[in-house]
Design a protein around this motif. Structure first.
Motif, mmCIF file in Angstrom:
data_model
loop_
_atom_site.group_PDB
_atom_site.id
_atom_site.type_symbol
_atom_site.label_atom_id
_atom_site.label_comp_id
_atom_site.label_asym_id
_atom_site.label_seq_id
_atom_site.Cartn_x
_atom_site.Cartn_y
_atom_site.Cartn_z
ATOM 1 N N ARG A 5 0.850 -1.322 0.039
ATOM 2 C CA ARG A 5 -0.032 0.156 -0.022
ATOM 3 C C ARG A 5 1.003 1.251 0.019
ATOM 4 N NH1 ARG A 5 -2.602 -4.275 1.241
ATOM 5 N NH2 ARG A 5 -4.849 -4.380 1.369
ATOM 6 N N PRO A 6 0.706 2.169 -0.548
ATOM 7 C CA PRO A 6 1.376 3.573 -0.562
ATOM 8 C C PRO A 6 1.255 4.314 0.375
ATOM 9 C CG PRO A 6 -0.779 3.647 -2.026
ATOM 10 C CD PRO A 6 -0.468 2.513 -1.623
ATOM 11 N N LEU A 7 2.050 5.200 0.572
ATOM 12 C CA LEU A 7 2.265 6.248 1.817
ATOM 13 C C LEU A 7 0.889 6.802 2.198
ATOM 14 C CD1 LEU A 7 4.580 7.149 3.810
ATOM 15 C CD2 LEU A 7 4.812 8.991 2.548
ATOM 16 N N TYR A 13 -4.898 5.615 7.105
ATOM 17 C CA TYR A 13 -4.948 4.574 8.272
ATOM 18 C C TYR A 13 -4.564 5.098 9.559
ATOM 19 C CZ TYR A 13 -3.913 0.470 10.751
ATOM 20 O OH TYR A 13 -4.146 -0.511 11.824
ATOM 21 N N VAL A 14 -3.546 6.086 9.597
ATOM 22 C CA VAL A 14 -2.940 6.514 10.838
ATOM 23 C C VAL A 14 -4.258 7.522 11.452
ATOM 24 C CG1 VAL A 14 -1.360 8.215 11.804
ATOM 25 C CG2 VAL A 14 -0.881 6.083 10.592
ATOM 26 N N ARG A 23 -9.276 -0.868 6.749
ATOM 27 C CA ARG A 23 -8.506 -0.725 7.881
ATOM 28 C C ARG A 23 -8.138 -2.320 8.372
ATOM 29 N NH1 ARG A 23 -7.499 3.337 10.955
ATOM 30 N NH2 ARG A 23 -7.173 2.017 12.595
ATOM 31 N N GLU A 24 -8.949 -3.267 7.990
ATOM 32 C CA GLU A 24 -8.648 -4.640 8.393
ATOM 33 C C GLU A 24 -7.722 -5.295 7.436
ATOM 34 O OE1 GLU A 24 -12.220 -7.096 8.849
ATOM 35 O OE2 GLU A 24 -12.994 -5.799 10.209
ATOM 36 N N ARG A 25 -7.846 -5.217 6.200
ATOM 37 C CA ARG A 25 -6.839 -5.265 5.161
ATOM 38 C C ARG A 25 -5.321 -4.813 5.387
ATOM 39 N NH1 ARG A 25 -11.390 -5.222 1.493
ATOM 40 N NH2 ARG A 25 -11.189 -3.234 1.114
ATOM 41 N N CYS A 26 -5.371 -3.608 6.064
ATOM 42 C CA CYS A 26 -4.196 -2.975 6.018
ATOM 43 C C CYS A 26 -3.482 -3.535 7.478
ATOM 44 C CB CYS A 26 -4.338 -1.558 6.639
ATOM 45 S SG CYS A 26 -4.673 -0.561 4.801
ATOM 46 N N GLU A 38 7.417 -0.210 7.751
ATOM 47 C CA GLU A 38 8.505 1.011 7.659
ATOM 48 C C GLU A 38 7.540 2.138 7.277
ATOM 49 O OE1 GLU A 38 12.162 0.552 5.940
ATOM 50 O OE2 GLU A 38 12.344 -1.336 6.892
ATOM 51 N N LEU A 39 6.711 2.088 6.263
ATOM 52 C CA LEU A 39 5.954 3.342 5.698
ATOM 53 C C LEU A 39 4.865 3.655 6.703
ATOM 54 C CD1 LEU A 39 4.907 2.202 2.066
ATOM 55 C CD2 LEU A 39 6.522 4.240 2.688
ATOM 56 N N TYR A 40 4.133 2.764 7.514
ATOM 57 C CA TYR A 40 3.337 2.891 8.514
ATOM 58 C C TYR A 40 4.033 3.714 9.664
ATOM 59 C CZ TYR A 40 0.591 1.964 12.892
ATOM 60 O OH TYR A 40 -0.340 2.039 13.959
#
Length: 170
Positions: A5-7, A13-14, A23-26, A38-40
């Protein structure tokens, strides 16, 4: 296969701007993908810069933990809480499943087998080496234990070898 997933998705999400299914998939994807993790973390770092600083973080952490433990104690089904379950599980282990019981049984079986001579019959001779006598001159020759063990192993392997390999029909 989960796609990266992109930034901007992680930023949504954040900020809690994604629908529940996404959200569940993320969340499921974070378990498997270090790059997206790392992106998260980068998104969380950017969000943390925009939040006001706490005056006393230690007091805040202590207050949160105190409140959490109080809620857990008052919550219905508190006995089903994982921390309480692990403490109960440690207390409820039957004596037959304790490691000490297993070691005691293994030691008892070993002593029983040693006293009945099972190990002696398997090895043929219990001593680490044996003296053999040559038929021609009746002199003693020391035979190392490793050689005795090798002979026994070869004899065992020869006895379980299929007959057709030894020239038999089966």
């Amino acid at each position: 296969m989960n796609q990266h997933r992109p930034l901007n998705i992680w930023m949504q999400y954040v900020n809690d701007e994604l629908p529940p299914e996404e959200r569940e998939r993320c969340e499921a994807h974070l378990d498997d993908c270090d790059a997206c993790l790392e992106l998260y973390m980068e998104c969380i770092g950017q969000l943390a810069d925009r939040l006001p600083a706490l005056p006393d973080t230690d007091a805040f952490a202590a207050a949160v933990m105190q409140r959490w433990t109080e809620k857990q104690a008052l919550a219905p089904g508190a006995e089903n809480h994982p921390a309480n379950q692990s403490a109960e599980r440690k207390q409820r282990i039957p004596w037959t499943q304790s490691p000490f019981f297993h070691y005691a049984v293994a030691a008892a079986i070993t002593l029983l087998l040693m006293s009945t001579g099972v190990f002696r019959s398997l090895m043929g001779h219990p001593e680490p080496g044996r003296m053999s006598y040559s038929a021609s001159d009746r002199t003693e020759a020391y035979v190392p234990f490793s050689e005795i063990l090798l002979e026994k192993t070869i004899g065992l392997l020869d006895s379980i070898q299929p007959k057709h390999e030894r020239g038999g029909t089966r």
